[in-house]
Enzyme design. Structure first.
Site, PDB file in Angstrom:
ATOM      1  N   TYR A 158       0.749  -1.193   0.115  1.00  0.00           N
ATOM      2  CA  TYR A 158      -0.108   0.204   0.010  1.00  0.00           C
ATOM      3  C   TYR A 158       0.711   1.248  -0.145  1.00  0.00           C
ATOM      4  O   TYR A 158       0.389   2.286  -0.640  1.00  0.00           O
ATOM      5  CB  TYR A 158      -1.247  -0.026   1.262  1.00  0.00           C
ATOM      6  CG  TYR A 158      -2.225   0.490   0.961  1.00  0.00           C
ATOM      7  CD1 TYR A 158      -3.147  -0.289   0.176  1.00  0.00           C
ATOM      8  CD2 TYR A 158      -2.509   1.773   1.366  1.00  0.00           C
ATOM      9  CE1 TYR A 158      -4.415   0.329  -0.214  1.00  0.00           C
ATOM     10  CE2 TYR A 158      -3.919   2.294   1.024  1.00  0.00           C
ATOM     11  CZ  TYR A 158      -4.728   1.696   0.198  1.00  0.00           C
ATOM     12  OH  TYR A 158      -5.997   2.240  -0.029  1.00  0.00           O
ATOM     13  N   LYS A 165      -3.531   8.513   2.822  1.00  0.00           N
ATOM     14  CA  LYS A 165      -4.620   8.124   3.549  1.00  0.00           C
ATOM     15  C   LYS A 165      -4.519   8.730   4.945  1.00  0.00           C
ATOM     16  O   LYS A 165      -5.475   9.189   5.556  1.00  0.00           O
ATOM     17  CB  LYS A 165      -5.172   6.806   3.647  1.00  0.00           C
ATOM     18  CG  LYS A 165      -5.581   6.070   2.311  1.00  0.00           C
ATOM     19  CD  LYS A 165      -6.747   6.826   1.621  1.00  0.00           C
ATOM     20  CE  LYS A 165      -7.362   6.217   0.436  1.00  0.00           C
ATOM     21  NZ  LYS A 165      -8.338   7.112  -0.317  1.00  0.00           N
TER      22      LYS A 165
END
Ligand code: NAD
Length: 261
Positions: A158, A165
């Site tokens: 990720y 995020k």
């Protein structure tokens, strides 16, 4: 007791519907079902036909191309919102992107260019959208975006998107502080792994998806419809006391460290 949500007379802008699997579309479906008038922005002309297909036969909807990183496009988009609606009650930000190279290798090798792209598209555009929307937002207005648990714990591959995020979640709190005095709420929904175009671009997403299913305490994945229902809560008067929060809809996958059985 029956509680139904009535958004007739309300107006919304949904940014980031690519197709029927998009989480933005799952949210839009709830808004439309509640009687809201909805405008949609799409990134580029390539995506227009998919969106047009979804909107066939819907009333009170319109679409406009807008790359969320383009100041010119954002100015034109919110000029359109003013012309169509006069004001805005609901803003949905469902946008993220990181260059594939930044998600294939090691996080330590992230280039400045890839970092800037990921954080610009996936986090800064929320700030930009909120700023453009602010003059149009009425008391009681609500903003929602989409985040993911990789901001809190390491999820393989990720990488820089997780940092984006984390920035989005922090930005949510600061936007909530700035807009709160005007009665405008800002929240972000942390969705479980779901099969969308953006998700498919994450290397190894299949493994991540399967593991989330094994860890989820409800014994299944959360669904896009459930993301839509949480969004409806946050975007309507039901969520009137909630702001600055990251709220999870992941069937409990994030609360476990390993499968329960
Ligand atoms: P999606 O591909 O359907 O939606 C992503 C959207 O972002 C697309 O419509 C794309 O055009 C748009 N976009 C990208 N760059 C843009 C730009 N510069 N300007 C305007 N639009 C741009 O995928 P999705 O999974 O529905 O993603 C929506 C949101 O949900 C993202 O923030 C994503 O990170 C988040 N999310 C997804 C999952 C999942 O597993 N699918 C889980 C948690 C959070």
């Amino acid at each position: 007791m029956t509680v139904s949500v009535d958004l007739s007379g309300k107006t919304a802008l949904v940014m980031g519907v690519a197709n029927a699997r998009s989480l933005g579309w799952a949210i839009a479906e709830q808004l439309l079902a509640a009687g809201c008038r909805v405008g949609f922005s799409y990134q580029g002309e390539r995506l227009k036909s998919e969106l047009d297909k979804l909107l066939v036969g819907r009333e009170g909807v319109w679409t406009q191309q807008a790359d969320a990183t383009s100041e010119e496009d954002m100015t034109a988009l919110f000029t359109r919102v003013r012309e169509e609606f006069g004001h805005l009650d609901i803003l949905v930000h469902s946008i993220a992107f990181a260059p594939r190279a930044a998600m294939e290798g090691r996080f330590v090798d992230t280039t400045a260019d890839d970092w800037n792209t990921a954080l610009n598209v996936s986090a800064y555009t929320l700030v930009s959208a909120a700023r453009h929307a602010e003059p149009l937002l009425r008391e009681g207005a609500s903003i929602v975006s989409l985040t993911y648990h990789a901001s809190q714990q390491v999820v393989p591959k990720y990488n820089v998107m997780a940092v984006a995020k984390a920035a989005l979640e922090a930005a949510t709190r600061y936007l909530a502080a700035d807009l709160g005095p005007a009665g405008v709420r800002v929240n972000t929904i942390s969705a479980g792994a779901m099969r969308t175009v953006a998700a498919r671009s994450i290397p190894g997403f299949g493994n991540l998806y399967d593991e989330a299913g094994r860890r989820a305490v409800l014994g299944r994945h959360a669904t896009p419809e459930e993301v839509g229902k949480l969004a409806l809560f946050l975007l309507s008067d039901l969520g009137s006391g909630v702001t600055g929060q990251t709220m999870y809809v992941d069937a409990g996958a994030s609360i476990t460290t390993m499968p329960l059985q």
